[in-house]
Design a protein around this motif. Structure first.
Motif, PDB file in Angstrom:
ATOM      1  N   SER A  66       0.840  -1.206   0.000  1.00 52.29           N
ATOM      2  CA  SER A  66       0.000   0.000   0.000  1.00 52.29           C
ATOM      3  C   SER A  66       0.876   1.257   0.000  1.00 52.29           C
ATOM      4  O   SER A  66       0.593   2.224  -0.704  1.00 52.29           O
ATOM      5  N   LYS A  67       1.968   1.233   0.770  1.00 48.12           N
ATOM      6  CA  LYS A  67       2.902   2.378   0.814  1.00 48.12           C
ATOM      7  C   LYS A  67       3.619   2.532  -0.526  1.00 48.12           C
ATOM      8  O   LYS A  67       3.839   3.647  -0.994  1.00 48.12           O
ATOM      9  N   GLN A  68       3.986   1.408  -1.131  1.00 47.98           N
ATOM     10  CA  GLN A  68       4.641   1.467  -2.437  1.00 47.98           C
ATOM     11  C   GLN A  68       3.705   2.090  -3.474  1.00 47.98           C
ATOM     12  O   GLN A  68       4.118   2.932  -4.268  1.00 47.98           O
ATOM     13  N   LEU A  69       2.448   1.659  -3.450  1.00 47.16           N
ATOM     14  CA  LEU A  69       1.460   2.175  -4.402  1.00 47.16           C
ATOM     15  C   LEU A  69       1.257   3.673  -4.201  1.00 47.16           C
ATOM     16  O   LEU A  69       1.184   4.437  -5.174  1.00 47.16           O
ATOM     17  N   GLN A  70       1.211   4.102  -2.969  1.00 46.91           N
ATOM     18  CA  GLN A  70       1.064   5.537  -2.677  1.00 46.91           C
ATOM     19  C   GLN A  70       2.296   6.314  -3.162  1.00 46.91           C
ATOM     20  O   GLN A  70       2.169   7.430  -3.684  1.00 46.91           O
ATOM     21  N   LYS A  71       3.465   5.731  -2.999  1.00 50.59           N
ATOM     22  CA  LYS A  71       4.692   6.381  -3.469  1.00 50.59           C
ATOM     23  C   LYS A  71       4.666   6.530  -4.986  1.00 50.59           C
ATOM     24  O   LYS A  71       5.061   7.567  -5.530  1.00 50.59           O
ATOM     25  N   ILE A  72       4.193   5.502  -5.688  1.00 53.87           N
ATOM     26  CA  ILE A  72       4.084   5.555  -7.150  1.00 53.87           C
ATOM     27  C   ILE A  72       3.126   6.672  -7.563  1.00 53.87           C
ATOM     28  O   ILE A  72       3.438   7.484  -8.439  1.00 53.87           O
ATOM     29  N   MET A  73       1.951   6.715  -6.907  1.00 53.18           N
ATOM     30  CA  MET A  73       0.943   7.738  -7.255  1.00 53.18           C
ATOM     31  C   MET A  73       1.490   9.137  -6.972  1.00 53.18           C
ATOM     32  O   MET A  73       1.308  10.058  -7.782  1.00 53.18           O
ATOM     33  N   GLY A 133       2.264  11.845  -9.764  1.00 51.27           N
ATOM     34  CA  GLY A 133       1.216  12.862  -9.612  1.00 51.27           C
ATOM     35  C   GLY A 133      -0.168  12.373 -10.032  1.00 51.27           C
ATOM     36  O   GLY A 133      -0.878  13.083 -10.737  1.00 51.27           O
ATOM     37  N   LEU A 134      -0.523  11.165  -9.596  1.00 50.71           N
ATOM     38  CA  LEU A 134      -1.796  10.572  -9.994  1.00 50.71           C
ATOM     39  C   LEU A 134      -2.701  10.341  -8.793  1.00 50.71           C
ATOM     40  O   LEU A 134      -2.235  10.002  -7.703  1.00 50.71           O
ATOM     41  N   SER A 135      -3.987  10.489  -9.040  1.00 46.84           N
ATOM     42  CA  SER A 135      -4.979  10.126  -8.027  1.00 46.84           C
ATOM     43  C   SER A 135      -5.292   8.641  -8.190  1.00 46.84           C
ATOM     44  O   SER A 135      -4.851   8.000  -9.146  1.00 46.84           O
ATOM     45  N   THR A 136      -6.089   8.107  -7.264  1.00 46.53           N
ATOM     46  CA  THR A 136      -6.507   6.706  -7.343  1.00 46.53           C
ATOM     47  C   THR A 136      -7.227   6.436  -8.652  1.00 46.53           C
ATOM     48  O   THR A 136      -6.947   5.443  -9.347  1.00 46.53           O
ATOM     49  N   THR A 137      -8.115   7.309  -9.026  1.00 43.54           N
ATOM     50  CA  THR A 137      -8.894   7.150 -10.261  1.00 43.54           C
ATOM     51  C   THR A 137      -7.981   7.211 -11.482  1.00 43.54           C
ATOM     52  O   THR A 137      -8.097   6.384 -12.398  1.00 43.54           O
ATOM     53  N   GLU A 138      -7.068   8.189 -11.513  1.00 46.63           N
ATOM     54  CA  GLU A 138      -6.166   8.342 -12.664  1.00 46.63           C
ATOM     55  C   GLU A 138      -5.258   7.120 -12.826  1.00 46.63           C
ATOM     56  O   GLU A 138      -5.032   6.652 -13.939  1.00 46.63           O
ATOM     57  N   LEU A 139      -4.759   6.599 -11.704  1.00 47.66           N
ATOM     58  CA  LEU A 139      -3.914   5.407 -11.767  1.00 47.66           C
ATOM     59  C   LEU A 139      -4.711   4.226 -12.308  1.00 47.66           C
ATOM     60  O   LEU A 139      -4.228   3.498 -13.174  1.00 47.66           O
ATOM     61  N   ALA A 140      -5.924   4.046 -11.809  1.00 47.52           N
ATOM     62  CA  ALA A 140      -6.769   2.933 -12.266  1.00 47.52           C
ATOM     63  C   ALA A 140      -7.019   3.035 -13.768  1.00 47.52           C
ATOM     64  O   ALA A 140      -6.946   2.031 -14.488  1.00 47.52           O
ATOM     65  N   GLU A 141      -7.287   4.241 -14.261  1.00 47.88           N
ATOM     66  CA  GLU A 141      -7.526   4.428 -15.696  1.00 47.88           C
ATOM     67  C   GLU A 141      -6.260   4.149 -16.508  1.00 47.88           C
ATOM     68  O   GLU A 141      -6.318   3.558 -17.576  1.00 47.88           O
ATOM     69  N   LYS A 142      -5.121   4.590 -15.983  1.00 44.58           N
ATOM     70  CA  LYS A 142      -3.866   4.413 -16.722  1.00 44.58           C
ATOM     71  C   LYS A 142      -3.499   2.936 -16.871  1.00 44.58           C
ATOM     72  O   LYS A 142      -3.023   2.525 -17.930  1.00 44.58           O
ATOM     73  N   THR A 166      -9.986  -1.821  -7.251  1.00 45.56           N
ATOM     74  CA  THR A 166      -8.756  -2.608  -7.097  1.00 45.56           C
ATOM     75  C   THR A 166      -7.691  -1.767  -6.405  1.00 45.56           C
ATOM     76  O   THR A 166      -7.034  -2.235  -5.466  1.00 45.56           O
ATOM     77  N   ILE A 167      -7.527  -0.530  -6.849  1.00 45.12           N
ATOM     78  CA  ILE A 167      -6.538   0.386  -6.244  1.00 45.12           C
ATOM     79  C   ILE A 167      -6.932   0.654  -4.791  1.00 45.12           C
ATOM     80  O   ILE A 167      -6.088   0.589  -3.891  1.00 45.12           O
ATOM     81  N   SER A 168      -8.180   0.956  -4.550  1.00 41.97           N
ATOM     82  CA  SER A 168      -8.668   1.242  -3.188  1.00 41.97           C
ATOM     83  C   SER A 168      -8.422   0.065  -2.258  1.00 41.97           C
ATOM     84  O   SER A 168      -7.978   0.242  -1.121  1.00 41.97           O
ATOM     85  N   HIS A 169      -8.698  -1.153  -2.710  1.00 40.35           N
ATOM     86  CA  HIS A 169      -8.498  -2.339  -1.881  1.00 40.35           C
ATOM     87  C   HIS A 169      -7.019  -2.573  -1.582  1.00 40.35           C
ATOM     88  O   HIS A 169      -6.666  -3.022  -0.478  1.00 40.35           O
ATOM     89  N   LEU A 170      -6.146  -2.272  -2.544  1.00 39.51           N
ATOM     90  CA  LEU A 170      -4.705  -2.429  -2.318  1.00 39.51           C
ATOM     91  C   LEU A 170      -4.189  -1.385  -1.325  1.00 39.51           C
ATOM     92  O   LEU A 170      -3.369  -1.702  -0.458  1.00 39.51           O
TER      93      LEU A 170
END
Length: 155
Positions: free
Chosen positions: A4-11, A15-24, A31-35
């Motif tokens: 979860s920390k790694q994913l937050q670091k990537i976002m 410079g991406l939000s949860t929604t933007e990352l999911a779309e990309k 899936t992003i929210s659960h991770l």
């Protein structure tokens, strides 16, 4: 570090939000929210999608949490290491080259000194020969022709 920390670091880095990352990366936002909430662990397919979308991410960091975070950091560190090694090698070669040049110069100087001694010795010997030749009298001069004949002159 949890995924979860790694994913937050990537976002944060991209410079991406949860929604933007999911779309990309073409996954549902859930899936992003659960991770992020650590409800689920990432699948291999999810990690592959992340890496395919963001090829600068270090795959070893994604899977094993092995630093550095970005591949460019690996190349930068390797490049700096290579540059340092190259600099050291160049310095060694430069010192070696300077030593070789000094040796060549020394050999050249010794050769010139030897040649100078030989020239001086030859001059001395020639002077002695000239002086000894001048003190002698000519008895006769013989000229040989290419047809085998000759002529003798007496002074």
């Amino acid at each position: 570090m949890k995924f979860s920390k790694q994913l937050q670091k990537i976002m944060q880095h991209f410079g991406l939000s949860t929604t933007e990352l999911a779309e990309k990366i073409l996954v549902p936002k859930a899936t992003i929210s659960h991770l992020i909430s650590e409800r689920n662990k990432p699948s291999l397919e999810f990690i592959m999608k992340l890496h395919t979308t963001f090829p600068t991410l270090n795959l070893e960091w994604l899977i094993y949490e092995k630093e550095p975070f970005l591949i460019t950091d690996i190349y930068q560190n390797q490049t700096e290491k290579d540059q340092t090694e190259t600099t050291v090698l160049n310095e060694i070669l430069e010192v070696k080259t300077m030593n070789e040049i000094e040796k060549e110069d020394q050999i050249k100087i010794e050769s010139e000194e030897s040649e100078s001694k030989n020239i001086n010795q030859n001059i001395t010997e020639n002077q002695e020969n000239i002086l000894s030749f001048q003190s002698k009298e000519i008895d006769c001069i013989v000229i040989f022709y290419n047809d085998g004949s000759f002529k003798k002159y007496n002074p």
